[in-house]
Design a protein around this motif. Structure first.
Motif, PDB file in Angstrom:
ATOM      1  N   VAL A 435       0.857  -1.189   0.000  1.00 13.32           N
ATOM      2  CA  VAL A 435       0.000   0.000   0.000  1.00 13.32           C
ATOM      3  C   VAL A 435       0.890   1.234   0.000  1.00 13.32           C
ATOM      4  CG1 VAL A 435      -1.982  -1.045   1.178  1.00 13.32           C
ATOM      5  CG2 VAL A 435      -0.149   0.003   2.527  1.00 13.32           C
ATOM      6  N   ASP A 436       0.339   2.338  -0.455  1.00 14.59           N
ATOM      7  CA  ASP A 436       1.002   3.621  -0.342  1.00 14.59           C
ATOM      8  C   ASP A 436       0.740   4.155   1.065  1.00 14.59           C
ATOM      9  OD1 ASP A 436       0.599   6.787  -0.511  1.00 14.59           O
ATOM     10  OD2 ASP A 436       2.106   6.194  -2.010  1.00 14.59           O
ATOM     11  N   LEU A 437       1.797   4.446   1.792  1.00 11.53           N
ATOM     12  CA  LEU A 437       1.627   4.845   3.190  1.00 11.53           C
ATOM     13  C   LEU A 437       0.814   6.122   3.326  1.00 11.53           C
ATOM     14  CD1 LEU A 437       5.193   4.055   4.610  1.00 11.53           C
ATOM     15  CD2 LEU A 437       3.099   2.731   4.926  1.00 11.53           C
ATOM     16  N   GLY A 438       1.037   7.078   2.433  1.00  6.83           N
ATOM     17  CA  GLY A 438       0.296   8.339   2.509  1.00  6.83           C
ATOM     18  C   GLY A 438      -1.173   8.174   2.191  1.00  6.83           C
ATOM     19  N   GLU A 439      -1.471   7.473   1.113  1.00  7.53           N
ATOM     20  CA  GLU A 439      -2.860   7.281   0.716  1.00  7.53           C
ATOM     21  C   GLU A 439      -3.615   6.427   1.733  1.00  7.53           C
ATOM     22  OE1 GLU A 439      -4.569   8.702  -1.778  1.00  7.53           O
ATOM     23  OE2 GLU A 439      -2.741   9.907  -2.033  1.00  7.53           O
ATOM     24  N   SER A 440      -2.963   5.382   2.238  1.00  4.77           N
ATOM     25  CA  SER A 440      -3.649   4.517   3.207  1.00  4.77           C
ATOM     26  C   SER A 440      -3.868   5.247   4.529  1.00  4.77           C
ATOM     27  CB  SER A 440      -2.861   3.221   3.428  1.00  4.77           C
ATOM     28  OG  SER A 440      -1.538   3.487   3.871  1.00  4.77           O
ATOM     29  N   ARG A 441      -2.986   6.182   4.849  1.00  2.00           N
ATOM     30  CA  ARG A 441      -3.196   6.987   6.048  1.00  2.00           C
ATOM     31  C   ARG A 441      -4.443   7.855   5.889  1.00  2.00           C
ATOM     32  NH1 ARG A 441      -2.182  12.008   8.314  1.00  2.00           N
ATOM     33  NH2 ARG A 441      -1.583  11.951  10.525  1.00  2.00           N
ATOM     34  N   LYS A 442      -4.616   8.414   4.713  1.00  4.40           N
ATOM     35  CA  LYS A 442      -5.807   9.238   4.464  1.00  4.40           C
ATOM     36  C   LYS A 442      -7.076   8.404   4.589  1.00  4.40           C
ATOM     37  CE  LYS A 442      -3.471  12.478   1.318  1.00  4.40           C
ATOM     38  NZ  LYS A 442      -3.380  12.959  -0.094  1.00  4.40           N
ATOM     39  N   ARG A 443      -7.041   7.164   4.089  1.00  2.00           N
ATOM     40  CA  ARG A 443      -8.210   6.291   4.203  1.00  2.00           C
ATOM     41  C   ARG A 443      -8.520   5.997   5.669  1.00  2.00           C
ATOM     42  NH1 ARG A 443      -5.767   3.568  -0.138  1.00  2.00           N
ATOM     43  NH2 ARG A 443      -5.008   1.921   1.253  1.00  2.00           N
ATOM     44  N   ALA A 444      -7.469   5.789   6.446  1.00  2.00           N
ATOM     45  CA  ALA A 444      -7.667   5.512   7.872  1.00  2.00           C
ATOM     46  C   ALA A 444      -8.302   6.704   8.577  1.00  2.00           C
ATOM     47  CB  ALA A 444      -6.336   5.159   8.529  1.00  2.00           C
ATOM     48  N   LEU A 445      -7.816   7.882   8.281  1.00  2.00           N
ATOM     49  CA  LEU A 445      -8.367   9.074   8.923  1.00  2.00           C
ATOM     50  C   LEU A 445      -9.816   9.290   8.517  1.00  2.00           C
ATOM     51  CD1 LEU A 445      -5.348  11.553   8.701  1.00  2.00           C
ATOM     52  CD2 LEU A 445      -6.035  10.090  10.601  1.00  2.00           C
ATOM     53  N   ALA A 446     -10.140   9.004   7.278  1.00  2.00           N
ATOM     54  CA  ALA A 446     -11.535   9.132   6.846  1.00  2.00           C
ATOM     55  C   ALA A 446     -12.423   8.128   7.580  1.00  2.00           C
ATOM     56  CB  ALA A 446     -11.623   8.909   5.328  1.00  2.00           C
ATOM     57  N   ALA A 447     -11.907   6.916   7.768  1.00  2.00           N
ATOM     58  CA  ALA A 447     -12.666   5.903   8.492  1.00  2.00           C
ATOM     59  C   ALA A 447     -12.863   6.303   9.943  1.00  2.00           C
ATOM     60  CB  ALA A 447     -11.957   4.561   8.393  1.00  2.00           C
ATOM     61  N   TYR A 448     -11.826   6.870  10.549  1.00  2.00           N
ATOM     62  CA  TYR A 448     -11.934   7.289  11.936  1.00  2.00           C
ATOM     63  C   TYR A 448     -12.887   8.479  12.094  1.00  2.00           C
ATOM     64  CZ  TYR A 448      -8.374   4.117  13.685  1.00  2.00           C
ATOM     65  OH  TYR A 448      -7.702   3.000  14.059  1.00  2.00           O
ATOM     66  N   GLU A 449     -12.952   9.324  11.072  1.00  2.00           N
ATOM     67  CA  GLU A 449     -13.913  10.425  11.098  1.00  2.00           C
ATOM     68  C   GLU A 449     -15.340   9.882  11.088  1.00  2.00           C
ATOM     69  OE1 GLU A 449     -13.743  13.496  11.679  1.00  2.00           O
ATOM     70  OE2 GLU A 449     -11.583  13.822  11.640  1.00  2.00           O
ATOM     71  N   GLN A 450     -15.530   8.781  10.371  1.00  2.00           N
ATOM     72  CA  GLN A 450     -16.850   8.141  10.329  1.00  2.00           C
ATOM     73  C   GLN A 450     -17.243   7.664  11.723  1.00  2.00           C
ATOM     74  OE1 GLN A 450     -17.352   5.347   7.073  1.00  2.00           O
ATOM     75  NE2 GLN A 450     -18.754   4.101   8.289  1.00  2.00           N
ATOM     76  N   VAL A 451     -16.264   7.103  12.464  1.00  2.00           N
ATOM     77  CA  VAL A 451     -16.543   6.667  13.834  1.00  2.00           C
ATOM     78  C   VAL A 451     -16.872   7.852  14.721  1.00  2.00           C
ATOM     79  CG1 VAL A 451     -15.482   5.675  15.904  1.00  2.00           C
ATOM     80  CG2 VAL A 451     -15.180   4.552  13.696  1.00  2.00           C
ATOM     81  N   ARG A 452     -16.092   8.911  14.574  1.00  2.00           N
ATOM     82  CA  ARG A 452     -16.343  10.106  15.400  1.00  2.00           C
ATOM     83  C   ARG A 452     -17.719  10.673  15.133  1.00  2.00           C
ATOM     84  NH1 ARG A 452     -12.324  14.665  14.856  1.00  2.00           N
ATOM     85  NH2 ARG A 452     -12.873  15.190  16.992  1.00  2.00           N
ATOM     86  N   GLY A 453     -18.130  10.637  13.854  1.00  2.00           N
ATOM     87  CA  GLY A 453     -19.445  11.153  13.498  1.00  2.00           C
ATOM     88  C   GLY A 453     -20.582  10.345  14.082  1.00  2.00           C
ATOM     89  N   SER A 454     -20.301   9.043  14.292  1.00  2.00           N
ATOM     90  CA  SER A 454     -21.353   8.182  14.842  1.00  2.00           C
ATOM     91  C   SER A 454     -21.542   8.426  16.344  1.00  2.00           C
ATOM     92  CB  SER A 454     -21.029   6.714  14.603  1.00  2.00           C
ATOM     93  OG  SER A 454     -19.940   6.298  15.389  1.00  2.00           O
TER      94      SER A 454
END
Length: 454
Positions: A435-454
């Motif tokens: 995986v690309d470390l930068g791109e996969s980090r962005k995906r992780a942060l987006a996923a964590y934002e989804q948790v925060r929103g819930s």
């Protein structure tokens, strides 16, 4: 009822600082020493393969220590409730002593056995032996369990100091049980790998047993403690005590470590830093006791909505075998496979890569560590995986994603650790990053934002 004393060994495979054994010696009656291999009682988690290897050799070492004192270690397998009852019927023992455990299933087993024994008029006593502070003795100002480490450790340091370690009994102190007593051959338990025998690296790296544990901590105290603060995060440097499997199987007690290092409890040097790591283990047991579901469930319910990726077999296999194309992660995973441990700094990096860069559920990684670590500890393993994932108490912030490349530059700048375990790194034989470390980090942060929103 007869008068023999049964000492039930569990995660305390030592003879020094063993309160249950000490109580039996003080009682003055013949002693029956037993280890019960129980993987069938309700809720008990079977050991992983690497832990079974360690257990086999540690039990043989314990049998030798007991034999030197005139005692025989009896090996039995089966549900502990049934095995202890059978042993009482065979020996006519009037007392059973053991050291406490803290996982819910084990506590329920022990509580049931204690109640049954007392109903029969058998003395049943349990002792504090494997944690410095009983989990129910420390609480916040609001009367609740601690959820954050720093105030927890502050409370530990402000509490009554841990007791002095108990001496090992001498041969003349004990009276062995004289009657015939059947014992299983632990070879029949098949704890050791045979087809294939993958334990060569473990045999090179470790000598299980109480004597080896004390030799190791003595060497660390005299030659490693002075540089511990500066070097403990450098995976290429042998700068840690390597006590984790010793503590896991109770070849050494936290009381022994505490009093070995006690001169530094209030200081800022190596001893204080080291005892803080012992404190992190204490915190894990505090959480395990008060929040037993931590072993399988997110401590933060919001994480139940986290969009974990389906772990594709080839992706998971690449992480497990150290073939991700990320050198520091691969070095750690190969160290784990070869030696049964992984440097703590690299554990965090490898776990973060699985959970955050690959978005694979922390429980998948925890299960792999459970099977491959010789120090696989229910409390510490699950707490640390949840800490990295951000789903537990005192968790790393959701946005903390360990960058393996930056971690390598900081803690393995000369590449010694990577070159040792991944000598093909940087050559055409080494795979491209999965995986690309930068791109996969962005995906992780987006996923964590989804948790925060819930």
């Amino acid at each position: 009822m007869g008068s023999a004393s049964v000492v039930w060994f569990r995660d305390d495979l030592r003879v020094a600082d063993h309160p249950a054994l000490d109580a039996a010696v003080r009682r003055g009656e013949p002693i029956v020493a037993v280890y019960v291999f129980d993987e069938v009682s309700a809720g008990v988690r079977p050991l992983g393969a690497a832990s079974k290897w360690w257990l086999h050799h540690s039990l043989l070492a314990l049998a030798g220590e007991l034999d030197a004192r005139g005692l025989t270690l009896t090996f039995r397998r089966g549900p502990a409730t049934e095995v202890i009852a059978e042993l009482l019927a065979e020996t006519g023992a009037g007392a059973v002593f053991w050291n406490r455990r803290y996982a819910l299933a084990e506590r329920e087993i022990d509580s049931g056995i204690k109640s049954s024994l007392k109903e029969q008029g058998v003395e049943a006593r349990s002792f504090q032996a494997n944690v410095l502070f009983e989990p129910w003795t420390l609480q916040t100002g609001q009367g609740a369990p601690y959820r954050v480490f720093t105030p927890f450790w502050r409370a530990c340091l402000g509490a009554k100091p841990p007791r002095e370690p108990l001496s090992a009994p001498e041969r003349g102190d004990v009276t062995p049980f004289g009657g015939p007593l059947a014992s299983e051959d632990i070879a029949s338990w098949q704890l050791l790998p045979t087809k294939p025998d993958w334990a060569g690296g473990l045999r090179e790296a470790w000598v299980p047993g109480e004597k080896a544990a004390h030799d190791q901590i003595d060497a660390f105290e005299h030659s490693g403690l002075g540089d511990y603060v500066d070097d403990r995060d450098k995976p290429a440097v042998d700068a840690t005590s390597r006590m984790s499997p010793r503590l896991r199987f109770g070849e050494i007690s936290p009381f022994q470590l505490w009093h070995t290092m006690r001169g530094g409890v209030s200081g800022a040097g190596g001893a204080a830093a080291y005892l803080r790591e012992v404190g992190w283990r204490e915190f894990a047991y505090h959480l395990l006791y008060h929040f037993p579901s931590i072993t399988t469930e997110n401590m933060r319910p919001a994480f139940n909505a986290f969009p974990w990726a389906k772990p594709e077999p080839e992706v998971l296999h690449a992480w497990q075998q150290g073939l991700t194309g990320i050198p520091l992660v691969d070095a750690g995973m190969r160290e784990l496979w070869q030696t049964g441990v992984m440097h703590n700094r690299i554990r965090m990096v490898a776990a973060s890569f699985l959970v955050k860069n690959l978005l694979i559920d922390w429980r998948v990684g925890e299960a792999w560590f459970w099977d491959t670590l010789v120090d696989a500890d229910l409390a510490s393993n699950t707490m640390n995986w949840q800490w990295v994932a951000g789903s537990g108490v005192d968790a790393a912030p959701y946005f903390r994603v360990f960058n393996p490349e930056l971690q390598a530059k900081k803690f393995d700048p000369a590449g010694e650790y990577i070159n040792h375990f991944v000598p093909e790194a940087g050559t055409p034989a080494y795979p491209e990053p999965m995986v690309d470390l930068g791109e996969s980090r962005k995906r992780a942060l987006a996923a964590y934002e989804q948790v925060r929103g819930s």
